[in-house]
Enzyme design. Structure first.
Site, mmCIF file in Angstrom:
data_model
loop_
_atom_site.group_PDB
_atom_site.id
_atom_site.type_symbol
_atom_site.label_atom_id
_atom_site.label_comp_id
_atom_site.label_asym_id
_atom_site.label_seq_id
_atom_site.Cartn_x
_atom_site.Cartn_y
_atom_site.Cartn_z
ATOM 1 N N ASP A 77 19.247 23.707 -18.719
ATOM 2 C CA ASP A 77 17.917 23.119 -18.923
ATOM 3 C C ASP A 77 17.543 22.982 -20.391
ATOM 4 O O ASP A 77 16.591 22.268 -20.709
ATOM 5 C CB ASP A 77 16.856 23.983 -18.237
ATOM 6 C CG ASP A 77 16.623 25.290 -18.983
ATOM 7 O OD1 ASP A 77 17.596 26.044 -19.167
ATOM 8 O OD2 ASP A 77 15.480 25.547 -19.399
ATOM 9 N N ASP B 130 23.693 27.991 -16.749
ATOM 10 C CA ASP B 130 22.885 28.627 -17.780
ATOM 11 C C ASP B 130 21.941 29.609 -17.089
ATOM 12 O O ASP B 130 21.601 29.425 -15.918
ATOM 13 C CB ASP B 130 22.089 27.574 -18.542
ATOM 14 C CG ASP B 130 21.026 28.185 -19.440
ATOM 15 O OD1 ASP B 130 21.391 29.012 -20.285
ATOM 16 O OD2 ASP B 130 19.843 27.857 -19.262
#
Length: 638
Positions: free
Chosen positions: A534, A334
């Protein structure tokens, strides 16, 4: 019989494996001491209790598997071997054999306790996701505002969302303008401006504007609900490696039991052995063939690796994931909050000659009164530069454009290029060209003017983590075949970040379900794939990946709960350490398995060629288990 389930005593419900192993160990020690002191009666009371407490869980699971699934497993095999040793000890009045059987049960009980403790997985993922959804929504019906449960919303309802509130369900804006923080859902690093006609997602956070939404799909079809279902689905899938281990364990146990039965029946007919010798040899066979060393080849190694990782800020939630991380051949990252810091920061100031200080003074004076994240970053930057400014008056925000005010009774402007430059002339070509280069690199540029004069521009961006570039380079050196970046951000910003840190493949403007699709595509090519993220929007992909890895400090609760591995200090270079530790653990496990199998073959051969005694067989069996366990402890060293 197929519906039989052996009940579990209430006192073992909380932490059954740990409690049982501790009690079993104490009782085995007391029983052995009683025998050494010639207190036979006391020993014969204590040792059976050790058998019951230490072996109950294995017996329950083994019998349940036998009756429900018609399968034999290692748990039942261990109980049979231990009871055989106890029975033979009573028959031949060699009571130390009862202790040997109890020690076998204790070893297996400790292994089960360690495995149960190490393999604990939290189930808070879905509950944390549910915290992102409101229970009720403000619905406008007949011109009046009503509180309606989310489940009772209907297509066509108009929902009111006030400043700072969670958007209760997906919908299209029919009235109002605001900036929404979509990072929890899409991973976009900057708040997104939304106006009439734009779609908003449940779980996103409204800014300062009041929005009226029209629902165009059932609440259960909202993006956040799809995220929840994706996490549930991916977490229930059993990894192929786990399926293989279960099949191997049951196949091994079945083969040993069948062989033990044959060895207890056939020798008197074919070789003329006495029945006492035959049963004795068969029991020794069950003891030395019991796969304690084989089972100890894995868990102590993985537990040592987990402890090693914890010391280095790497939290492995699942022992199997320590092995899997070593097999990873592709990694999906990500962007926001993982490869970047996740917060907008001033990255460059372009000022007209001798105007940099004044530029920051004017920008800070206006942005100090703004609640926009970009304004906050400019305000904080000015404070870091120790710039002093005068209080602005008559400050007015222009939605989606900029902010104006007066400083010393002269007009100040901060905002987008079109908003500022159409009100102030005289911008130099080099300043415009520099700003365009920054925008092409994915930066957000804020223009500043004062008293009808241009002062310059400030570039704001989500900055790359300092260690990201080095971490990516080291991953490539480890032989990771493909590294990709996934983000909900626009393609221009994503590619700019990717170029800076050395990632070639970029997937941008993704929703959570699209990230899952990319991970699945990588799994079809590379089988074992890691996902590093996250945010809540990363949770489905983290659950889908062979190994999900979350950032410990920046990570959301859902990401932390869903992931298999957590980098506690948000240090990306620890991912390299985790992969090396995983590869090392896999090598040690293979070495231990080879040693355990070789020793079992050696003991089996000695049983029928050298006619070893049962105590010697137990010593060899337990000695190999200890050696394999000590071998696994090598992973405690860095």
């Amino acid at each position: 019989m197929s519906s039989l389930t052996i009940p579990r005593p209430a006192f073992l419900k909380q932490h059954p494996e740990v409690i049982a192993a501790m009690l079993c160990g104490v009782l085995v020690l007391l029983g052995w001491l009683a025998l050494q002191s010639d207190w036979l009666g006391l020993a014969l009371l204590i040792l059976p209790a050790a058998y019951v407490i230490g072996g109950y869980e294995s017996a329950r699971e083994g019998l349940t598997t036998l009756f429900q699934e018609k399968e034999l497993d290692v748990d039942l095999l261990m109980i049979v071997a231990a009871l055989g040793a106890a029975g033979l000890g009573l028959w031949r009045q060699e009571y130390n054999l009862i202790v040997d059987g109890a020690i076998l049960i204790l070893i297996f009980s400790i292994s089960g306790a360690l495995e149960g403790y190490a393999m604990q997985r939290t189930e808070r993922s879905i509950r944390s996701l549910m915290n992102l959804t409101s229970d009720v929504a403000r619905v406008l019906r007949n011109g009046r505002e009503q509180s309606v449960a989310i489940a009772q919303l209907q297509i066509g309802d108009e929902v009111l969302v006030k400043p700072g509130e969670l958007v209760p369900t997906d919908g299209a804006i029919v009235e109002g303008f605001s900036t929404l923080n979509q990072a929890p859902i899409t991973g976009e690093s900057m708040p997104v401006e939304k106006t009439v006609g734009d779609e908003v997602f449940a779980g996103t956070i409204n800014g300062n504007g009041v929005l009226k939404l029209k629902i165009h799909q059932p609440p259960e079809s909202s993006l956040i609900q799809r995220v929840i279902r994706l996490v549930e689905q991916a977490q229930t899938e059993t990894p192929p490696s786990q399926q293989f281990i279960e099949r191997f364990e049951r196949g091994y146990a079945k083969a040993i039991v069948i062989a033990g039965i044959l060895l207890a029946i056939l020798p008197p007919f074919f070789w003329g052995w006495s029945w006492e010798t035959t049963i004795y040899r068969a029991l020794i066979f069950l003891v030395v063939a019991s796969p304690c060393a084989l089972m100890a080849a894995i868990m102590p190694t993985l537990l040592s690796g987990i402890a090693n990782g914890a010391r280095q800020g790497i939290l492995f939630k699942n022992g199997a994931q320590l092995e899997l991380i070593g097999r990873v051949r592709a990694i999906a990252f990500d962007k926001t909050g993982t490869l970047t810091m996740g917060k907008p920061q001033v990255v460059e100031v372009i000022a007209m000659p001798k105007a940099e200080t004044q530029l920051l003074q004017v920008a800070a004076a206006l942005e100090s009164l703004s609640e926009h994240p970009i304004g906050e970053s400019i305000f904080q930057y000015a404070r870091q530069q120790r710039v002093e400014w005068k209080q602005a008056t008559n400050v007015q925000a222009h939605a989606g454009q900029g902010i104006t005010g007066e400083i010393g009774q002269k007009q100040a402007l901060v905002g987008k290029a079109a908003f500022v430059r159409e009100r102030v002339n005289g911008w130099s070509d080099w300043l415009i060209a520099s700003a365009q280069q920054l925008e092409e690199a994915g930066k957000t540029v804020v223009w500043v003017a004062y008293a009808g004069e241009p002062l310059g521009a400030i570039a704001v961006a989500d900055t790359v983590r300092p260690e990201a570039k080095n971490a990516i380079a080291r991953l490539k050196q480890l032989g990771i075949q493909e590294i990709v970046m996934l983000t909900g951000d626009n393609e221009r910003t994503a590619r700019s970040i990717a170029r800076e840190i050395g990632i070639d493949q970029v997937y941008s403007e993704l929703l959570p379900e699209h990230k899952v699709d990319v991970v699945r595509s990588l799994q079809r090519r590379y089988q074992t794939v890691a996902m590093v993220g996250d945010g809540i929007n990363d949770a489905p992909a983290l659950a889908q990946a062979s190994v999900g890895i979350a950032m410990g400090t920046a990570g959301s609760d859902v990401a932390l709960d869903t992931a298999d591995i957590v980098l506690m200090a948000d240090r990306l270079e620890r991912l390299v350490t985790a992969i090396r530790l995983g590869r090392r653990s896999e090598r040690v496990v293979k070495q231990n398995i080879a040693f355990a199998l070789s020793f079992i073959v050696l003991l089996l051969t000695a049983n029928f060629i050298s006619h070893i005694t049962l105590p010697l067989g137990v010593i060899g069996h337990e000695g190999s288990t200890v050696l394999v366990t000590l071998s696994g402890l090598r992973l405690l060293k860095n």
